[in-house]
Scaffold this active site. Structure first.
Site, PDB file in Angstrom:
ATOM      1  N   GLY A  18       1.018  -1.018   0.094  1.00  0.00           N
ATOM      2  CA  GLY A  18       0.149  -0.267   0.186  1.00  0.00           C
ATOM      3  C   GLY A  18       0.914   1.303  -0.475  1.00  0.00           C
ATOM      4  N   LEU A  19       1.707   1.166   0.921  1.00  0.00           N
ATOM      5  CA  LEU A  19       2.840   2.608   1.329  1.00  0.00           C
ATOM      6  C   LEU A  19       3.662   2.617  -0.387  1.00  0.00           C
ATOM      7  CD1 LEU A  19       3.301   3.823   2.868  1.00  0.00           C
ATOM      8  CD2 LEU A  19       5.235   2.685   3.920  1.00  0.00           C
ATOM      9  N   TYR A  54      -8.956  -5.357  14.793  1.00  0.00           N
ATOM     10  CA  TYR A  54      -7.713  -6.370  15.122  1.00  0.00           C
ATOM     11  C   TYR A  54      -7.723  -7.292  14.067  1.00  0.00           C
ATOM     12  CZ  TYR A  54      -7.934  -5.063  20.537  1.00  0.00           C
ATOM     13  OH  TYR A  54      -6.954  -3.891  21.219  1.00  0.00           O
ATOM     14  N   ILE A 147      -5.937 -18.761  -2.090  1.00  0.00           N
ATOM     15  CA  ILE A 147      -6.862 -19.069  -3.726  1.00  0.00           C
ATOM     16  C   ILE A 147      -8.122 -17.999  -4.106  1.00  0.00           C
ATOM     17  CG2 ILE A 147      -9.055 -19.930  -3.323  1.00  0.00           C
ATOM     18  CD1 ILE A 147      -7.724 -22.353  -2.080  1.00  0.00           C
ATOM     19  N   THR A 187      17.514 -15.406  -2.856  1.00  0.00           N
ATOM     20  CA  THR A 187      16.562 -15.026  -4.220  1.00  0.00           C
ATOM     21  C   THR A 187      15.073 -15.709  -4.715  1.00  0.00           C
ATOM     22  OG1 THR A 187      17.616 -15.705  -5.849  1.00  0.00           O
ATOM     23  CG2 THR A 187      18.845 -13.366  -5.080  1.00  0.00           C
ATOM     24  N   PRO A 189      12.749 -16.982  -2.691  1.00  0.00           N
ATOM     25  CA  PRO A 189      11.409 -16.441  -2.547  1.00  0.00           C
ATOM     26  C   PRO A 189      10.925 -16.179  -3.468  1.00  0.00           C
ATOM     27  CG  PRO A 189      12.624 -17.286  -0.421  1.00  0.00           C
ATOM     28  CD  PRO A 189      13.155 -17.191  -1.334  1.00  0.00           C
ATOM     29  N   CYS A 383     -15.456  11.252  18.582  1.00  0.00           N
ATOM     30  CA  CYS A 383     -16.329  10.440  18.441  1.00  0.00           C
ATOM     31  C   CYS A 383     -16.724  10.055  19.343  1.00  0.00           C
ATOM     32  CB  CYS A 383     -15.818   9.476  17.252  1.00  0.00           C
ATOM     33  SG  CYS A 383     -17.756   8.865  15.708  1.00  0.00           S
ATOM     34  N   HIS A 518     -14.442  12.084  12.505  1.00  0.00           N
ATOM     35  CA  HIS A 518     -13.314  12.211  12.078  1.00  0.00           C
ATOM     36  C   HIS A 518     -11.767  12.592  11.179  1.00  0.00           C
ATOM     37  CE1 HIS A 518     -13.441   8.474  14.760  1.00  0.00           C
ATOM     38  NE2 HIS A 518     -14.747   8.098  14.025  1.00  0.00           N
ATOM     39  N   GLU A 520      -8.846  13.154  11.897  1.00  0.00           N
ATOM     40  CA  GLU A 520      -7.495  12.268  11.252  1.00  0.00           C
ATOM     41  C   GLU A 520      -7.573  12.005   9.725  1.00  0.00           C
ATOM     42  OE1 GLU A 520      -9.707  11.026  13.557  1.00  0.00           O
ATOM     43  OE2 GLU A 520      -9.979   9.192  13.218  1.00  0.00           O
TER      44      GLU A 520
HETATM   45  N1  GLN Z   1     -19.395   3.833  19.306  1.00  0.00           N
HETATM   46  C1  GLN Z   1     -19.736   5.880  18.835  1.00  0.00           C
HETATM   47  C2  GLN Z   1     -20.627   6.185  17.366  1.00  0.00           C
HETATM   48  O1  GLN Z   1     -21.297   4.643  16.574  1.00  0.00           O
HETATM   49  C3  GLN Z   1     -18.343   6.137  18.068  1.00  0.00           C
HETATM   50  C4  GLN Z   1     -18.669   5.267  17.000  1.00  0.00           C
HETATM   51  C5  GLN Z   1     -17.077   6.551  16.950  1.00  0.00           C
HETATM   52  O2  GLN Z   1     -15.806   6.671  17.361  1.00  0.00           O
HETATM   53  N2  GLN Z   1     -16.411   5.779  15.057  1.00  0.00           N
HETATM   54  O3  GLN Z   1     -21.310   6.112  17.477  1.00  0.00           O
END
Ligand code: GLN
Length: 546
Positions: A18-19, A54, A147, A187, A189, A383, A518, A520
């Site tokens: 991806g990078l 996760y 697969i 080499t 692999p 959020c 968000h 970020e």
């Molecule tokens: N769990 C919260 C909601 O559904 C906050 C969701 C989040 O932080 N992205 O509103």
């Protein structure tokens, strides 16, 4: 017509495809070309929206409300090009669409098969919406030999026959491992992986070989010979000092040159203008200050779960020429041992409570917000973090001791509740507690109006309207607005209809901001998000106090 660059991976996963795709796109862009990047994910989920962080790391949300793979975050951060719904496809989505058509009778009695129906759908996806792009890069998730990725490789094989030969290029990313006992880079692999690919009818044009030691000339020639590519098209890719150094490093090794040579475009291409990358690397590598930020969350064991957040904090650091140390704190530990709160939070210069789902850890988050409020430590709540800041304010400042969120079960004081109705560009959206989980949150970019004299409007450079990306099912209940304001929380950002709280802040605190969206997701290394630049600046000021 756009030229296509396909990117596959071999030998092992986590090679940084991806990078690599993002860096190549950035290099082509630095040469003046218009680029777009797409991701093909072979798994059967329709999108990653229902997967645990996760399992799959962060879910990256686009402006148009798609829940996508975190690689799209790399793409946006490295190119500044906003991704769309149709820049990420999964096998699950392909099959869902095909089965819907089959049930409708669209196939007119035909037997529905992987070839041609699935491969046609993949090709259609790759070819749609080319706009005026010079290059469309398509990264195939997974590893050649899985697969699940077979239909995607087959679709590429077909496309390479159907499109003019000089208009597609395939880059295969592999690993050249170092055997310390033998003191050698191996080499084999890579040879096997390329053989696997060619047995599927696809010959790579460029090999990007990830290695922990410099690739000796002999090994480079050997790979070229056995894998049927030019020696110059074997690009050694050593670990870089930081992800921001990757574009320059790949350029120095000749990646963009080889790709352009393959397309016959090298002579007419100008050299890349790397000024913005030089500035980013300089800011990252030569900080003048240092701060430690505590992120009190749930998925702290896996940094990919907060990928964009981690990046945005670093961008905020770059804006202030400050090194940002992030301390990931599991909110649950505060629930078991209150004494820990002081020992873990006191050394921090700022506290951030990120987005999240579910009740686990919520009391720990609320406790850390209380600490930030009382000790006047800079605080950013994102959020779920903003929702928890409102519950903290309700309980401890507005005399509503049983305040909670309906996400955590029934409550007499639903300061945070499920959103049942809101306006989007597609019209009125309606949900209930039993609506399907997948793709039904309030997703994508929404406008917020900022109160004129607020701290946030100052942070956003005096703006009164902003647009930010959302991903949540619950919302701060505006029925509690007045009581919360009496408790010192100001609602400084609201949805345009004035119904949904978007931003809260505390005027009696040096830097206390909670946002329902968000930020970020929109921060870029060469364009740090103002909330993160402001937050790190506040942390820097705090570091001078303690
Ligand atoms: N769990 C919260 C909601 O559904 C906050 C969701 C989040 O932080 N992205 O509103």
């Amino acid at each position: 017509m756009a030229r296509y660059i396909f990117i596959t991976g071999g030998v092992v996963s986590s090679l940084g495809k991806g990078l690599m795709a993002a860096s190549l796109a950035a290099l082509l862009q630095a040469r003046g070309y218009k680029v777009r990047i797409r991701k093909f994910d072979p798994y059967l989920n329709v999108d990653p929206g229902t997967m645990s962080p996760y399992q799959h790391g962060e879910v990256y949300v686009t402006d148009d409300g798609a829940e996508t793979d975190l690689d799209l975050g790399h793409y946006e951060r490295f190119t500044g090009v906003s991704a769309h719904q149709n820049d990420n496809i999964t096998s699950g989505r392909v099959y869902r669409d095909i089965i819907t058509k089959e049930r409708r009778g669209d196939y007119l009695g035909a037997t529905v098969q992987v070839i041609p129906h699935v491969t046609d759908a993949i090709k259609e996806f790759a070819l749609q919406d080319q706009g005026d792009h010079d290059f469309i890069l398509c990264e195939i998730g997974g590893t050649v030999g899985d697969i699940e990725s077979l239909p995607f490789i087959e679709a590429i094989r077909q496309l390479r026959n159907e499109l003019p030969q000089e208009e597609t290029c395939l880059i295969h990313v592999t690993l050249v491992p170092y055997l310390s006992a033998a003191g050698e880079l191996k080499t084999k692999p890579t040879q096997h992986s390329v053989r696997e690919l060619t047995s599927l009818g696809v010959q790579p044009n460029v090999l990007l070989t990830r290695c922990e030691h410099p690739l000796p000339e002999g090994e480079r020639r050997k790979i070229a010979l056995f894998c049927n590519v030019r020696r110059e098209a074997v690009i050694p890719a050593l670990d870089a000092s930081s992800i921001y150094a990757v574009p320059q490093q790949y350029h120095d090794e000749g990646l963009d040159r080889e790709v352009l040579r393959h397309f016959g475009m090298l002579d007419q291409s100008r050299a890349p203008d790397m000024a913005r990358w030089e500035d980013v690397v300089d800011r990252f590598e030569n900080p003048e200050g240092e701060v430690t930020i505590g992120v009190v969350g749930k998925y702290v064991g896996l940094p990919d779960a907060y990928k964009s957040l981690n990046e945005a904090l670093v961008h905020g650091g770059m804006a202030n020429r400050t090194k940002v140390n992030i301390r990931w704190i599991d909110a649950e530990v505060f629930e078991q041992d209150e004494g820990d709160i002081l020992s873990q939070l006191e050394p921090l210069h700022a506290i951030l409570v990120p987005g999240g789902f579910g009740e686990r850890g919520s009391e720990g988050k609320i406790a850390s917000i209380r600490f930030a409020r009382e000790r006047k430590v800079p605080f950013l709540g994102i959020c779920l973090g903003m929702q928890m800041a409102c519950i903290e304010g309700a309980r401890n400042m507005a005399n509503i001791p049983t305040a909670s969120s309906t996400e955590f079960g029934e409550t007499p004081e639903p300061v945070v509740g499920i959103i049942t109705e809101w306006m989007s560009e597609e019209g009125l959206q309606q949900r209930s507690a039993d609506t399907d989980m997948g793709g039904t949150m309030r997703l994508g970019a929404y406008q917020a109006n900022l109160a004129g004299n607020s701290h946030v409007s100052q942070i956003y450079g005096g703006a009164t309207e902003i647009s930010e990306r959302h991903r949540h099912r619950y919302e701060v209940n505006s029925a509690y607005k007045e009581k919360l304001e009496e408790g010192g929380l100001i609602f400084s950002g609201m949805s345009p209809d004035g119904l949904l709280p978007e931003i809260v802040e505390r005027p009696d605190h040096p830097w206390f901001v909670g946002v329902q969206f968000h930020p970020e997701l929109k921060s870029r290394p060469f364009d740090p998000h103002p909330l993160f630049s402001g937050f790190i600046a506040a942390a820097l000021a705090q570091s001078r106090l303690v």
